[in-house]
Write a protein that holds these residues in place. Sequence first.
Motif, PDB file in Angstrom:
ATOM      1  N   ARG A 136       1.085  -1.449   0.000  1.00  0.00           N
ATOM      2  CA  ARG A 136       0.121   0.104  -0.076  1.00  0.00           C
ATOM      3  C   ARG A 136       0.640   1.579  -0.219  1.00  0.00           C
ATOM      4  N   THR A 137       0.708   1.893  -0.805  1.00  0.00           N
ATOM      5  CA  THR A 137       1.115   3.335  -0.922  1.00  0.00           C
ATOM      6  C   THR A 137       0.996   4.858   0.234  1.00  0.00           C
ATOM      7  N   HIS A 138      -0.598   4.022   1.015  1.00  0.00           N
ATOM      8  CA  HIS A 138      -0.874   5.093   1.138  1.00  0.00           C
ATOM      9  C   HIS A 138      -1.745   4.166   2.506  1.00  0.00           C
ATOM     10  N   TYR A 181       4.348   2.479   1.436  1.00  0.00           N
ATOM     11  CA  TYR A 181       5.649   1.626   1.021  1.00  0.00           C
ATOM     12  C   TYR A 181       5.683   3.010  -0.456  1.00  0.00           C
ATOM     13  N   ARG A 182       6.224   2.853  -0.723  1.00  0.00           N
ATOM     14  CA  ARG A 182       7.019   3.637  -2.338  1.00  0.00           C
ATOM     15  C   ARG A 182       8.186   3.466  -2.826  1.00  0.00           C
ATOM     16  N   ARG A 183       8.385   3.904  -3.705  1.00  0.00           N
ATOM     17  CA  ARG A 183       9.936   3.614  -4.241  1.00  0.00           C
ATOM     18  C   ARG A 183      10.448   5.510  -4.832  1.00  0.00           C
ATOM     19  N   PRO A 190      -7.280  12.308  -5.974  1.00  0.00           N
ATOM     20  CA  PRO A 190      -8.876  12.042  -6.521  1.00  0.00           C
ATOM     21  C   PRO A 190      -9.665  11.244  -5.540  1.00  0.00           C
ATOM     22  N   PHE A 191      -9.338  10.878  -4.474  1.00  0.00           N
ATOM     23  CA  PHE A 191     -10.888  10.893  -3.218  1.00  0.00           C
ATOM     24  C   PHE A 191     -11.151  11.683  -2.750  1.00  0.00           C
ATOM     25  N   THR A 192     -11.124  13.129  -2.878  1.00  0.00           N
ATOM     26  CA  THR A 192     -11.374  13.766  -2.462  1.00  0.00           C
ATOM     27  C   THR A 192     -11.822  15.288  -2.529  1.00  0.00           C
ATOM     28  N   LEU A 196      -0.722  18.660   6.367  1.00  0.00           N
ATOM     29  CA  LEU A 196      -1.420  17.243   5.704  1.00  0.00           C
ATOM     30  C   LEU A 196      -1.960  17.246   4.102  1.00  0.00           C
ATOM     31  N   GLY A 197      -2.785  16.950   4.047  1.00  0.00           N
ATOM     32  CA  GLY A 197      -3.377  16.315   2.879  1.00  0.00           C
ATOM     33  C   GLY A 197      -4.678  16.248   3.325  1.00  0.00           C
ATOM     34  N   ALA A 198      -5.560  16.643   2.856  1.00  0.00           N
ATOM     35  CA  ALA A 198      -7.706  16.128   3.375  1.00  0.00           C
ATOM     36  C   ALA A 198      -7.919  17.094   2.501  1.00  0.00           C
ATOM     37  N   ALA A 227     -11.687  13.617   5.912  1.00  0.00           N
ATOM     38  CA  ALA A 227     -11.023  12.498   5.067  1.00  0.00           C
ATOM     39  C   ALA A 227      -9.212  13.066   5.259  1.00  0.00           C
ATOM     40  N   PHE A 228      -8.049  12.653   6.172  1.00  0.00           N
ATOM     41  CA  PHE A 228      -7.036  13.585   5.922  1.00  0.00           C
ATOM     42  C   PHE A 228      -6.527  12.566   6.446  1.00  0.00           C
ATOM     43  N   GLY A 229      -4.643  12.716   5.558  1.00  0.00           N
ATOM     44  CA  GLY A 229      -3.802  11.723   6.024  1.00  0.00           C
ATOM     45  C   GLY A 229      -2.110  12.730   5.874  1.00  0.00           C
ATOM     46  N   LEU A 230      -1.764  11.871   7.267  1.00  0.00           N
ATOM     47  CA  LEU A 230      -0.945  13.021   7.410  1.00  0.00           C
ATOM     48  C   LEU A 230       1.128  12.002   8.179  1.00  0.00           C
TER      49      LEU A 230
HETATM   50  N1  DAH Z   1      -3.333   9.167   1.367  1.00  0.00           N
HETATM   51  C1  DAH Z   1      -2.038  11.000   0.468  1.00  0.00           C
HETATM   52  C2  DAH Z   1      -1.405  10.617   0.488  1.00  0.00           C
HETATM   53  O1  DAH Z   1      -0.711   9.415   1.040  1.00  0.00           O
HETATM   54  C3  DAH Z   1      -2.968  11.661   1.759  1.00  0.00           C
HETATM   55  C4  DAH Z   1      -4.542  12.078   1.579  1.00  0.00           C
HETATM   56  C5  DAH Z   1      -4.591  12.780   1.432  1.00  0.00           C
HETATM   57  C6  DAH Z   1      -4.811  11.312   2.590  1.00  0.00           C
HETATM   58  C7  DAH Z   1      -5.417  13.483   1.622  1.00  0.00           C
HETATM   59  C8  DAH Z   1      -6.085  11.564   2.388  1.00  0.00           C
HETATM   60  C9  DAH Z   1      -7.008  13.040   2.638  1.00  0.00           C
HETATM   61  O2  DAH Z   1      -7.279  10.962   3.777  1.00  0.00           O
HETATM   62  O3  DAH Z   1      -8.187  13.274   2.389  1.00  0.00           O
HETATM   63  O4  DAH Z   1      -0.319  11.763  -0.298  1.00  0.00           O
END
Ligand code: DAH
Length: 352
Positions: free
Chosen positions: A171-173, A198-200, A253-255, A292-294, A319-322
């Motif tokens: 998984r990349t995220h 994981y990412r290259r 793409p997902f937000t 972070l991204g959200a 959603a957010f990802g940090l």
């Molecule tokens: N999955 C994104 C990444 O790895 C981070 C992210 C961005 C997660 C926006 C989220 C979101 O849930 O809403 O770059």
Amino acid sequence: MLERIEEIRAEAGAAIEAATSSAELEELRVRHLGRKAELTTILRGIAELPAEERGKVGGAANGARKELEALLEASAARLDASELDAKLLADRVDVTLPGAPPRPVGHAHLIARTTRQIEDVMIGLGYTVAEGPEIEHDYYNFTALNHPEGHPARMLQDTFYVQSQPEVLLRTHTSPMQIRAMETQPPPIFVIVPGKVYRRDSDATHSPMFHQIEGLAIAEGITLADLQGTLLALCRAIFGDEREVRLRPHFFPFTEPSVEVDVSCFQCGGSGELAGGERCNLCKGQGWIEILGAGMVDPNVLGFVAEHGYDAERVQGFAFGLGVERVAMLRHGVPDLRRFFDNDVRMLEQFS
Ligand code: DAH
């Protein structure tokens, strides 16, 4: 003969009474009552004595033996007790003494500690914590997160694929757990997902393995203001009470809409300048640090879990990802992310 018996009785009796150890007592028993002892020899010889002496000598010798045996027994009891006392005295433990110096047992890694700190804050806000698989299916990592096949956004993440199984990847995220979590429970859902991704990629700020924490909140009537308030609470808990957050437009793409979130710099307080007037090196004079991204969860994503109760007309959410390493680096001034994984204790023990 009678005199001799009386002498033995007196001498041995005195010695037995004066004995100071059970070893000494045993020696006296052998000497005075053993097979080769004089008294034993006398007793054995009684039968050979003239008849008129037998009674007296026998009585005296037996009396002496009985007396010595009784004395031995009494002395043995006395010595046993005092030897036990002495042993207990010598063995005494002073429970009031300070214990042995504690052995260092190590401590949690800074990444684990940072993760737990964030988890604590989010649990306080009513979220649950879920974990998911690191070996993931393309469907969860991309397709259900609104990355259609062939979509260029798939190329943004340098993905490790399993060679024999093009559908399987690392998984990349942590975002795939958004879908997995929604598949297991209907709305409302408030969940965070810590874990390895994981990412290259490999340089001072990128490692092929790193940690993210995903957040997902879906219910009726959730707005972007809720996202901002939640992230403000999180950033203040981690970076200090004075912090502010700002949202900048971005793309994921997902937000939709998507934002990048900045926190006001905790080194210069957001002014971009240090006390001496020079430019703040942490935020590079900007006053803000990207953290972070959200965004608001795209209705297309909810479409993939519609049969689990996620009707995009009725519920919505954010959603957010940090990145955990990024938070830890900023928070503790660690210049190179690779140091987290070198496992050099001199580096790690600074964060005990
Ligand atoms: N999955 C994104 C990444 O790895 C981070 C992210 C961005 C997660 C926006 C989220 C979101 O849930 O809403 O770059």
